[in-house]
Design a protein around this motif. Structure first.
Motif, short mmCIF file in Angstrom:
data_model
loop_
_atom_site.label_atom_id
_atom_site.label_comp_id
_atom_site.label_asym_id
_atom_site.label_seq_id
_atom_site.Cartn_x
_atom_site.Cartn_y
_atom_site.Cartn_z
N PHE A 28 -38.45 45.28 -24.20
CA PHE A 28 -38.93 45.28 -25.58
C PHE A 28 -38.74 46.65 -26.23
O PHE A 28 -39.02 47.68 -25.60
CB PHE A 28 -40.41 44.90 -25.65
N VAL A 29 -38.27 46.64 -27.46
CA VAL A 29 -38.12 47.87 -28.24
C VAL A 29 -39.44 48.18 -28.92
O VAL A 29 -40.04 47.31 -29.55
CB VAL A 29 -37.01 47.73 -29.29
N ILE A 30 -39.93 49.41 -28.77
CA ILE A 30 -41.17 49.83 -29.41
C ILE A 30 -40.92 51.10 -30.22
O ILE A 30 -39.97 51.84 -29.97
CB ILE A 30 -42.30 50.08 -28.39
N THR A 31 -41.77 51.34 -31.20
CA THR A 31 -41.61 52.52 -32.05
C THR A 31 -41.98 53.79 -31.29
O THR A 31 -42.79 53.77 -30.36
CB THR A 31 -42.48 52.41 -33.30
N ALA A 32 -41.41 54.91 -31.71
CA ALA A 32 -41.72 56.20 -31.09
C ALA A 32 -43.07 56.71 -31.57
O ALA A 32 -43.66 56.18 -32.52
CB ALA A 32 -40.62 57.20 -31.44
N LEU A 33 -43.57 57.73 -30.91
CA LEU A 33 -44.82 58.37 -31.31
C LEU A 33 -44.54 59.68 -32.03
O LEU A 33 -43.56 60.38 -31.73
CB LEU A 33 -45.68 58.66 -30.08
N THR A 34 -45.41 60.00 -32.96
CA THR A 34 -45.34 61.28 -33.67
C THR A 34 -46.51 62.15 -33.26
O THR A 34 -47.67 61.71 -33.29
CB THR A 34 -45.37 61.05 -35.20
N PHE A 35 -46.19 63.38 -32.87
CA PHE A 35 -47.22 64.31 -32.42
C PHE A 35 -47.55 65.30 -33.55
O PHE A 35 -46.63 65.91 -34.11
CB PHE A 35 -46.74 65.09 -31.19
#
Length: 320
Positions: free
Chosen positions: A32-39
């Protein structure tokens, strides 16, 4: 492994999203493709905790059932008005790459459970600045965290020479099938360097493809080529309820409603093909473990069956 690019952020209703997730799992989708995280980053370059949101919810829901492809790498959010120099940007980004792996471990995922999906179809247009930036990004990820895995689905102009700089840096190869067909020796040597070797296709006439001739046979072709995964684009993209595929939607294997998906012969044939692959794999492993003449005969019969089902595939650029 099977992937067909489910777009979870587009499914804003939780009931609909859960119905789609369960349907995908029931049909053996396990990538499954998931969105990246922003730090968040403060003025001195120190990273804070990311807002996990849908990302964390999906990882918790699917952990142990799937491999996650993280779209992009990681994001940084600097304070308003801050203008960090390029060196500070790079240092913070490299730290965020390492922090992401730590965040995934907190959610119960080790490196084997996920990979960065840095760019879609790298090399599509051959050598250009866009591809050069991709190669640089791959190298930067590996420099920041050598254990972080990278997924790549090269297509179009991604010939063997173009892929040489990253041939030992990609952990999951999933090329468009026509690349494998066009240059099976040189490109095959590159793709087989990775433990995970998949393939995909993105035929525009999905509604018109034969359930048996495309969807069910696709995993057989992966098995015949020595791959351990595959898939196609896409689970759902356009409105399939319009009646005429010649003038309406092209992409998608399910009919989506507000409460969840309505299946198709294509989608059921896809599951059948994946289950065929699993049975073939079990038979082959059993034959390998046994020393009896019957086992050797069984192994030969498996090869004969796969050759029969995939006959002619070596002469086409795509299954479709």
């Amino acid at each position: 492994r099977h992937c067909n690019w489910l777009n979870f952020p587009a499914l804003r209703d939780e009931i609909q999203r859960e119905a789609v997730i369960q349907d995908a799992l029931d049909h053996v989708n396990n990538v499954f493709v998931i969105t990246a995280l922003t730090f968040p980053v403060n003025a001195t370059g120190e990273l804070g905790a990311p807002d996990g949101g849908l990302h964390d919810a999906l990882v918790r829901r699917l952990h142990g059932k799937a491999v996650f492809l993280v779209s992009g790498s990681v994001g940084l959010r600097w304070p308003a008005g801050a203008e960090p120099d390029p060196g500070a940007q790079r240092r913070a980004w490299a730290e965020a790459i390492r922090r992401y792996a730590f965040h995934m471990r907190e959610l119960g995922c080790d490196y084997v459970d996920w990979a960065f999906y840095l760019q879609d179809e790298p090399g599509l247009n051959g050598p250009d600045a866009y591809y050069d930036a991709y190669v640089d990004l791959v190298k930067r990820v590996k420099a920041a965290d050598p254990r972080a895995r990278i997924y790549a689905n090269p297509a179009g102009g991604a010939r063997a020479g173009l892929l040489q700089p990253i041939k030992d840096l990609i952990d999951i190869w999933s090329p468009d099938l026509h690349l494998v067909r066009e240059d099976p020796e040189k490109l095959g040597e590159i793709f087989r360097r990775a433990k995970d070797y998949w393939h995909y296709e993105a035929p525009a006439d999905q509604r018109n493809l034969d359930p048996l001739g495309f969807y069910r046979v696709k995993p057989w072709v992966a098995f015949q080529l020595g791959m351990n995964g595959g898939g196609y684009w896409v689970y759902h993209y356009q409105n399939l309820w319009l009646p005429d595929p010649a003038v309406a939607a092209e992409y998608g294997v399910v009919y989506l409603t507000g409460k969840g998906p309505v299946t198709t012969k294509r989608w059921e044939a896809s599951r059948d093909g994946i289950e065929d692959y699993e049975l073939l794999s079990m038979l082959r492993e059993s034959a390998k473990r046994s020393k009896s003449p019957a086992a050797r005969n069984a192994a030969a019969l498996i090869d004969e069956a796969v050759a029969f089902v995939t006959r002619g595939q070596d002469r086409v650029s795509d299954i479709s």
